[in-house]
Motif scaffolding. Structure first.
Motif, PDB file in Angstrom:
ATOM      1  N   ALA A  87       7.226  59.543  33.481  1.00  0.00           N
ATOM      2  CA  ALA A  87       7.576  58.141  33.231  1.00  0.00           C
ATOM      3  C   ALA A  87       7.461  57.778  31.758  1.00  0.00           C
ATOM      4  O   ALA A  87       8.294  57.047  31.223  1.00  0.00           O
ATOM      5  CB  ALA A  87       6.680  57.224  34.062  1.00  0.00           C
ATOM      6  N   THR A  88       6.433  58.318  31.071  1.00  0.00           N
ATOM      7  CA  THR A  88       6.267  57.977  29.656  1.00  0.00           C
ATOM      8  C   THR A  88       7.365  58.573  28.790  1.00  0.00           C
ATOM      9  O   THR A  88       7.574  58.139  27.657  1.00  0.00           O
ATOM     10  CB  THR A  88       4.898  58.459  29.121  1.00  0.00           C
ATOM     11  OG1 THR A  88       4.782  59.864  29.306  1.00  0.00           O
ATOM     12  CG2 THR A  88       3.758  57.756  29.823  1.00  0.00           C
ATOM     13  N   LEU A  89       8.101  59.558  29.334  1.00  0.00           N
ATOM     14  CA  LEU A  89       9.207  60.158  28.587  1.00  0.00           C
ATOM     15  C   LEU A  89      10.538  59.511  28.933  1.00  0.00           C
ATOM     16  O   LEU A  89      11.597  60.074  28.663  1.00  0.00           O
ATOM     17  CB  LEU A  89       9.282  61.664  28.886  1.00  0.00           C
ATOM     18  CG  LEU A  89       8.101  62.508  28.407  1.00  0.00           C
ATOM     19  CD1 LEU A  89       8.229  63.937  28.921  1.00  0.00           C
ATOM     20  CD2 LEU A  89       7.997  62.497  26.904  1.00  0.00           C
ATOM     21  N   GLY A  90      10.504  58.319  29.529  1.00  0.00           N
ATOM     22  CA  GLY A  90      11.726  57.673  30.006  1.00  0.00           C
ATOM     23  C   GLY A  90      12.800  57.492  28.957  1.00  0.00           C
ATOM     24  O   GLY A  90      13.996  57.449  29.277  1.00  0.00           O
ATOM     25  N   GLU A  91      12.415  57.392  27.695  1.00  0.00           N
ATOM     26  CA  GLU A  91      13.392  57.178  26.628  1.00  0.00           C
ATOM     27  C   GLU A  91      14.022  58.484  26.149  1.00  0.00           C
ATOM     28  O   GLU A  91      14.956  58.479  25.356  1.00  0.00           O
ATOM     29  CB  GLU A  91      12.713  56.465  25.452  1.00  0.00           C
ATOM     30  CG  GLU A  91      13.668  55.774  24.494  1.00  0.00           C
ATOM     31  CD  GLU A  91      12.941  54.921  23.470  1.00  0.00           C
ATOM     32  OE1 GLU A  91      13.329  54.956  22.291  1.00  0.00           O
ATOM     33  OE2 GLU A  91      11.978  54.223  23.860  1.00  0.00           O
ATOM     34  N   GLU A  92      13.494  59.632  26.625  1.00  0.00           N
ATOM     35  CA  GLU A  92      14.006  60.928  26.183  1.00  0.00           C
ATOM     36  C   GLU A  92      14.685  61.710  27.309  1.00  0.00           C
ATOM     37  O   GLU A  92      15.058  62.865  27.120  1.00  0.00           O
ATOM     38  CB  GLU A  92      12.860  61.751  25.593  1.00  0.00           C
ATOM     39  CG  GLU A  92      12.284  61.131  24.329  1.00  0.00           C
ATOM     40  CD  GLU A  92      10.919  61.684  23.979  1.00  0.00           C
ATOM     41  OE1 GLU A  92      10.865  62.674  23.240  1.00  0.00           O
ATOM     42  OE2 GLU A  92       9.913  61.130  24.443  1.00  0.00           O
ATOM     43  N   VAL A  93      14.852  61.065  28.475  1.00  0.00           N
ATOM     44  CA  VAL A  93      15.453  61.704  29.645  1.00  0.00           C
ATOM     45  C   VAL A  93      16.899  61.250  29.779  1.00  0.00           C
ATOM     46  O   VAL A  93      17.204  60.068  29.653  1.00  0.00           O
ATOM     47  CB  VAL A  93      14.656  61.352  30.925  1.00  0.00           C
ATOM     48  CG1 VAL A  93      15.377  61.845  32.161  1.00  0.00           C
ATOM     49  CG2 VAL A  93      13.262  61.956  30.846  1.00  0.00           C
ATOM     50  N   ARG A  94      17.766  62.191  30.059  1.00  0.00           N
ATOM     51  CA  ARG A  94      19.165  61.849  30.303  1.00  0.00           C
ATOM     52  C   ARG A  94      19.302  61.168  31.666  1.00  0.00           C
ATOM     53  O   ARG A  94      18.695  61.599  32.642  1.00  0.00           O
ATOM     54  CB  ARG A  94      20.042  63.114  30.274  1.00  0.00           C
ATOM     55  CG  ARG A  94      20.114  63.805  28.922  1.00  0.00           C
ATOM     56  CD  ARG A  94      21.210  64.855  28.893  1.00  0.00           C
ATOM     57  NE  ARG A  94      20.994  65.905  29.881  1.00  0.00           N
ATOM     58  CZ  ARG A  94      20.328  67.025  29.637  1.00  0.00           C
ATOM     59  NH1 ARG A  94      19.799  67.236  28.434  1.00  0.00           N
ATOM     60  NH2 ARG A  94      20.170  67.946  30.573  1.00  0.00           N
ATOM     61  N   ASP A  95      20.104  60.116  31.730  1.00  0.00           N
ATOM     62  CA  ASP A  95      20.352  59.356  32.955  1.00  0.00           C
ATOM     63  C   ASP A  95      19.031  59.028  33.660  1.00  0.00           C
ATOM     64  O   ASP A  95      18.790  59.457  34.791  1.00  0.00           O
ATOM     65  CB  ASP A  95      21.263  60.152  33.895  1.00  0.00           C
ATOM     66  CG  ASP A  95      21.754  59.327  35.077  1.00  0.00           C
ATOM     67  OD1 ASP A  95      21.593  58.085  35.055  1.00  0.00           O
ATOM     68  OD2 ASP A  95      22.275  59.935  36.040  1.00  0.00           O
ATOM     69  N   PRO A  96      18.148  58.275  32.997  1.00  0.00           N
ATOM     70  CA  PRO A  96      16.804  58.044  33.549  1.00  0.00           C
ATOM     71  C   PRO A  96      16.797  57.359  34.905  1.00  0.00           C
ATOM     72  O   PRO A  96      15.883  57.571  35.698  1.00  0.00           O
ATOM     73  CB  PRO A  96      16.134  57.171  32.481  1.00  0.00           C
ATOM     74  CG  PRO A  96      17.249  56.547  31.725  1.00  0.00           C
ATOM     75  CD  PRO A  96      18.361  57.560  31.717  1.00  0.00           C
ATOM     76  N   ALA A  97      17.799  56.533  35.195  1.00  0.00           N
ATOM     77  CA  ALA A  97      17.820  55.836  36.482  1.00  0.00           C
ATOM     78  C   ALA A  97      17.857  56.816  37.649  1.00  0.00           C
ATOM     79  O   ALA A  97      17.301  56.552  38.724  1.00  0.00           O
ATOM     80  CB  ALA A  97      19.017  54.886  36.554  1.00  0.00           C
ATOM     81  N   ARG A  98      18.487  57.960  37.457  1.00  0.00           N
ATOM     82  CA  ARG A  98      18.541  58.986  38.506  1.00  0.00           C
ATOM     83  C   ARG A  98      17.489  60.066  38.293  1.00  0.00           C
ATOM     84  O   ARG A  98      16.846  60.534  39.228  1.00  0.00           O
ATOM     85  CB  ARG A  98      19.930  59.636  38.541  1.00  0.00           C
ATOM     86  CG  ARG A  98      20.987  58.819  39.231  1.00  0.00           C
ATOM     87  CD  ARG A  98      22.367  59.458  39.052  1.00  0.00           C
ATOM     88  NE  ARG A  98      22.343  60.897  39.314  1.00  0.00           N
ATOM     89  CZ  ARG A  98      22.452  61.439  40.524  1.00  0.00           C
ATOM     90  NH1 ARG A  98      22.571  60.651  41.585  1.00  0.00           N
ATOM     91  NH2 ARG A  98      22.453  62.748  40.678  1.00  0.00           N
ATOM     92  N   THR A  99      17.310  60.468  37.055  1.00  0.00           N
ATOM     93  CA  THR A  99      16.478  61.634  36.763  1.00  0.00           C
ATOM     94  C   THR A  99      14.996  61.380  36.987  1.00  0.00           C
ATOM     95  O   THR A  99      14.300  62.193  37.608  1.00  0.00           O
ATOM     96  CB  THR A  99      16.711  62.096  35.321  1.00  0.00           C
ATOM     97  OG1 THR A  99      18.095  62.428  35.151  1.00  0.00           O
ATOM     98  CG2 THR A  99      15.859  63.310  34.988  1.00  0.00           C
ATOM     99  N   VAL A 100      14.469  60.250  36.493  1.00  0.00           N
ATOM    100  CA  VAL A 100      13.027  60.006  36.574  1.00  0.00           C
ATOM    101  C   VAL A 100      12.524  59.918  38.018  1.00  0.00           C
ATOM    102  O   VAL A 100      11.547  60.593  38.380  1.00  0.00           O
ATOM    103  CB  VAL A 100      12.644  58.748  35.762  1.00  0.00           C
ATOM    104  CG1 VAL A 100      11.196  58.365  36.027  1.00  0.00           C
ATOM    105  CG2 VAL A 100      12.854  58.995  34.271  1.00  0.00           C
ATOM    106  N   PRO A 101      13.156  59.116  38.905  1.00  0.00           N
ATOM    107  CA  PRO A 101      12.665  59.082  40.290  1.00  0.00           C
ATOM    108  C   PRO A 101      12.727  60.434  40.983  1.00  0.00           C
ATOM    109  O   PRO A 101      11.791  60.826  41.705  1.00  0.00           O
ATOM    110  CB  PRO A 101      13.589  58.069  40.974  1.00  0.00           C
ATOM    111  CG  PRO A 101      14.122  57.230  39.862  1.00  0.00           C
ATOM    112  CD  PRO A 101      14.248  58.149  38.696  1.00  0.00           C
ATOM    113  N   ARG A 102      13.821  61.167  40.779  1.00  0.00           N
ATOM    114  CA  ARG A 102      13.944  62.484  41.420  1.00  0.00           C
ATOM    115  C   ARG A 102      12.917  63.461  40.862  1.00  0.00           C
ATOM    116  O   ARG A 102      12.313  64.239  41.610  1.00  0.00           O
ATOM    117  CB  ARG A 102      15.355  63.028  41.210  1.00  0.00           C
ATOM    118  CG  ARG A 102      16.436  62.248  41.943  1.00  0.00           C
ATOM    119  CD  ARG A 102      17.826  62.715  41.535  1.00  0.00           C
ATOM    120  NE  ARG A 102      18.040  64.104  41.905  1.00  0.00           N
ATOM    121  CZ  ARG A 102      19.032  64.860  41.425  1.00  0.00           C
ATOM    122  NH1 ARG A 102      19.876  64.348  40.535  1.00  0.00           N
ATOM    123  NH2 ARG A 102      19.176  66.102  41.825  1.00  0.00           N
ATOM    124  N   ALA A 103      12.700  63.428  39.555  1.00  0.00           N
ATOM    125  CA  ALA A 103      11.737  64.344  38.944  1.00  0.00           C
ATOM    126  C   ALA A 103      10.320  64.061  39.431  1.00  0.00           C
ATOM    127  O   ALA A 103       9.549  64.987  39.710  1.00  0.00           O
ATOM    128  CB  ALA A 103      11.807  64.231  37.418  1.00  0.00           C
TER     129      ALA A 103
END
Length: 424
Positions: free
Chosen positions: A210-226
């Motif tokens: 979550a703290t890397l949210g600004e460095e993840v591609r397509d965070p709306a999909r990637t962060v929850p799945r990760a």
């Protein structure tokens, strides 16, 4: 506040696999080799129940964090979520809890590396590890993710060997005098809750995602799945390792073991694997340290942007696109702690801070929707965080509460000074 595309913004370079690996590097490294013994001492034969309780709270926190990350896909995690959903003070308190607690965790992981690699020079090795990994993080988040991927693969291979060896030994001794796998409640439910609070420390790695949210591609999909993938994989690994260790050591032996997994393979009749486990433990602690420094520096970046920490820490390197001053500052503080104090007993304190952090995350997620069904998970997560925090050892609760109070007082003083300057 500066947004994407400006010189202060971070580059979105991490994909789903990278984000999952960052979470695994934190959770697997911190949990299996560090927390399993103290948790077994607290829970006795209720260790697996404690693991389940910690997993339920972690799941609720993960889902709350994932929902918040979709709405607020920026670096800083719950510091940002609390500020945006609950108000500036709660965001600040979350960030304070995270930075202080996880800085202590960084030092603990560094000292774990030293204890396994060269026990007689543990502090020196710890400082060297901090300096080396700070340099890796300084070079760019992609380099950190690649190194973490290698570390995760090595650690999972070592753990797989431990599980296979221990379960084979237990199967061969089935019906014999060995300890076997004991389930059930310990002498009191308080022991299970205390162990769950300690084990929660090991599940907190998805915060780094979550703290890397600004460095993840397509965070709306990637962060929850990760987050969901990393947590699920980690739970499977923890259950397998806990069952394997209990099957050869029993709850008493596991609770009294100074190096639980090394003792487990020795008890399984394969002492030649002890050095392999020691190397695996050192590598796991390195992985945890790498991602801990990564996450703390990003939260420090977010707080510096809002002037809750010195503004110089908000700088982003123009070439590597990392918060280089925040990373150097965090590295310096952790190296100092690793050189001067033994913070391996800080697991309880760190757990208290992380549980406070996630209590605020759940409270923030509560505000996302008025629908009763949407509020069940954050409500369970919030109650669970509070219960586990105050079930921790008394010293951990007292120190943790004092640190939170100091942070709140510092915030109040800053607000008072700002108001006085405006009046003048």
């Amino acid at each position: 506040m500066t947004q994407s595309g400006s010189e202060d913004s971070l580059r979105r370079t991490l994909g789903l696999g990278d984000a999952v690996v960052v979470g695994l590097g934190s959770m697997v490294g911190a949990g299996v080799f560090v927390v399993l013994g103290p948790a077994a001492r607290a829970a006795a034969s209720g260790l697996l129940l404690a693991l389940g309780a910690a997993a339920v709270v972690a799941y609720c926190n993960a889902m709350s964090s994932a929902r918040l990350a979709v709405v607020h896909p920026r670096s800083g995690g719950t510091y940002v979520y609390g500020r945006e959903r609950l108000g500036e003070f709660w965001g600040y308190l979350a960030g304070w809890s995270f930075v202080v607690g996880k800085t202590a965790s960084c030092a603990a992981m560094a000292l774990t590396v030293g204890a396994y690699v060269w026990p007689e020079q543990a502090h020196s090795v710890a400082v060297a590890a901090v300096v080396a990994l700070t340099a890796v993080n300084y070079g760019g988040v992609q380099k950190s993710a690649r190194l973490t991927r290698v570390i995760v693969v090595v650690v999972l291979m070592v753990l797989a060997v431990v599980v296979i060896v221990c379960l084979r030994s237990a199967a061969a001794d089935a019906g014999g005098p060995g300890p076997g796998l004991e389930l059930g409640l310990p002498s009191g439910a308080g022991g299970v809750l205390q162990a769950a609070g300690l084990l929660f420390f090991a599940f907190a790695g998805y915060a780094r995602i979550a703290t890397l949210g600004e460095e993840v591609r397509d965070p709306a999909r990637t962060v929850p799945r990760a987050i969901a993938l990393a947590l699920g994989i980690t739970l499977v690994v923890y259950v397998a390792v806990a069952v394997a260790a209990l099957s050869v050591l029993g709850p008493g032996g596991l609770g009294n073991a100074s190096a639980p997994l090394a003792d487990a393979v020795r008890a399984a009749g394969v002492p030649e694997l002890v050095p392999v486990v020691r190397v695996g433990a050192a590598v796991a602690a390195l992985g945890a340290l790498l991602t801990l420094v990564l996450g703390v520096s990003r939260t420090a970046l977010a707080m510096a942007r809002d002037r809750h920490l010195p503004g110089v820490l908000a700088a982003v390197h123009p070439r590597s696109q990392v918060p280089h001053r925040a990373e150097l500052a965090v590295g310096a503080v952790v190296a100092t702690l690793a050189a001067t104090v033994d913070v391996r007993g800080a697991i309880g304190f760190s757990s208290f801070g992380v549980l406070a952090y996630y209590a605020i995350a759940n409270a923030a997620a509560w505000t996302l929707s008025p629908a009763p069904a949407a509020r069940i998970v954050p409500a369970v997560g919030l109650v669970g965080c509070v219960v586990l925090a105050f079930a921790l050892p008394g010293v951990s609760v007292a120190v943790g509460a004092a640190v939170l109070a100091i942070g709140a007082a510092a915030y109040g003083v800053r607000r008072w000074r700002t108001a006085r300057r405006r009046e003048q």
